[in-house]
Design a protein around this motif. Structure first.
Motif, PDB file in Angstrom:
ATOM      1  N   GLN A   1       1.728   5.925  -1.395  1.00 32.32           N
ATOM      2  CA  GLN A   1       2.471   6.309  -2.579  1.00 32.32           C
ATOM      3  C   GLN A   1       3.967   6.325  -2.529  1.00 32.32           C
ATOM      4  OE1 GLN A   1       0.171   9.725  -3.226  1.00 32.32           O
ATOM      5  NE2 GLN A   1      -1.233   8.911  -4.367  1.00 32.32           N
ATOM      6  N   ALA A   2       4.387   6.954  -1.637  1.00 33.46           N
ATOM      7  CA  ALA A   2       5.769   7.208  -1.231  1.00 33.46           C
ATOM      8  C   ALA A   2       6.429   5.876  -0.928  1.00 33.46           C
ATOM      9  CB  ALA A   2       5.920   8.030  -0.081  1.00 33.46           C
ATOM     10  N   LEU A   3       5.876   4.722  -0.192  1.00 33.49           N
ATOM     11  CA  LEU A   3       6.504   3.600   0.007  1.00 33.49           C
ATOM     12  C   LEU A   3       6.209   2.390  -1.101  1.00 33.49           C
ATOM     13  CD1 LEU A   3       5.250   3.136   3.709  1.00 33.49           C
ATOM     14  CD2 LEU A   3       7.518   3.704   3.062  1.00 33.49           C
ATOM     15  N   SER A   4       5.646   2.660  -1.816  1.00 33.35           N
ATOM     16  CA  SER A   4       5.261   1.553  -3.035  1.00 33.35           C
ATOM     17  C   SER A   4       5.969   2.012  -4.468  1.00 33.35           C
ATOM     18  CB  SER A   4       3.980   1.352  -3.101  1.00 33.35           C
ATOM     19  OG  SER A   4       3.223   2.543  -3.598  1.00 33.35           O
ATOM     20  N   SER A   5       6.142   1.084  -5.200  1.00 31.87           N
ATOM     21  CA  SER A   5       6.691   1.313  -6.486  1.00 31.87           C
ATOM     22  C   SER A   5       5.642   1.664  -7.542  1.00 31.87           C
ATOM     23  CB  SER A   5       7.554   0.029  -7.013  1.00 31.87           C
ATOM     24  OG  SER A   5       6.930  -1.221  -7.262  1.00 31.87           O
ATOM     25  N   ALA A   6       4.278   1.208  -6.954  1.00 28.53           N
ATOM     26  CA  ALA A   6       3.133   1.492  -7.806  1.00 28.53           C
ATOM     27  C   ALA A   6       2.088   1.367  -6.936  1.00 28.53           C
ATOM     28  CB  ALA A   6       3.027   0.585  -9.287  1.00 28.53           C
ATOM     29  N   CYS A   7       1.003   2.001  -7.089  1.00 27.86           N
ATOM     30  CA  CYS A   7      -0.256   1.817  -6.431  1.00 27.86           C
ATOM     31  C   CYS A   7      -1.468   2.239  -7.333  1.00 27.86           C
ATOM     32  CB  CYS A   7      -0.284   2.389  -5.264  1.00 27.86           C
ATOM     33  SG  CYS A   7       0.151   4.198  -5.084  1.00 27.86           S
ATOM     34  N   GLY A   8      -2.656   1.892  -6.888  1.00 26.89           N
ATOM     35  CA  GLY A   8      -3.708   2.307  -7.661  1.00 26.89           C
ATOM     36  C   GLY A   8      -5.243   1.605  -6.924  1.00 26.89           C
ATOM     37  N   VAL A   9      -6.351   1.800  -7.834  1.00 29.65           N
ATOM     38  CA  VAL A   9      -7.667   1.286  -7.384  1.00 29.65           C
ATOM     39  C   VAL A   9      -8.113   0.663  -8.727  1.00 29.65           C
ATOM     40  CG1 VAL A   9      -9.972   1.985  -6.790  1.00 29.65           C
ATOM     41  CG2 VAL A   9      -8.012   3.411  -5.832  1.00 29.65           C
TER      42      VAL A   9
END
Length: 142
Positions: A118-126
């Motif tokens: 979460q900290a390294l990406s601009s967006a994330c999810g499943v």
């Protein structure tokens, strides 16, 4: 290993600890070909975390790594057959006294990967896959 017409890298892997190194090597080569060295350290850490989680969820079963790029950046996605949605564990506050913890609590580093993603990406999810399982993904901006 498949490279699509758009240059996406899709790699089927066996859910084992050795899958992480192979995934990092192949993803790193693709990122270098795309001249994305400026985000490759972050992307490869995300690859490591997502492949590790998938291998733990579905040991010795097929998992898949996909590395794609579009105008929004790079997307790292990992599929596994488990329907279980990953949950990030809260990060404990670490104080200097914890660094020498004799009870071994400092050594318990598991479950901290999703907050890193979460900290390294601009967006994330499943995203649930209609054919079964799920894709856990992260986008890195250029």
């Amino acid at each position: 290993m498949t490279i699509t017409a758009t240059g996406d890298l899709i790699i089927p892997l066996l859910g084992t600890p050795s899958a992480v190194g192979l995934a990092r090597t192949l993803a790193g080569a693709r990122l270098n070909q795309w001249n994305c060295r400026h985000i490759s350290d972050d992307a490869l850490l995300i690859v490591s975390e997502l492949v590790t989680n998938a291998a733990r969820q579905t040991p010795h079963e097929e998992i898949r790594l996909q590395v794609s790029r579009d105008v929004g950046g790079i997307v790292v996605a990992v599929w596994d057959a488990s329907p279980e949605i990953p949950q990030a564990r809260p990060l404990p506050e670490v104080v200097p006294d914890d660094l020498g913890a004799a009870d071994g609590s400092f050594e318990d580093a598991g479950g901290r990967g999703l907050p890193l993603v979460q900290a390294l990406s601009s967006a994330c999810g499943v995203t649930r896959d209609p054919k079964g399982g799920k894709w856990v993904w992260a986008r890195l901006s250029p």
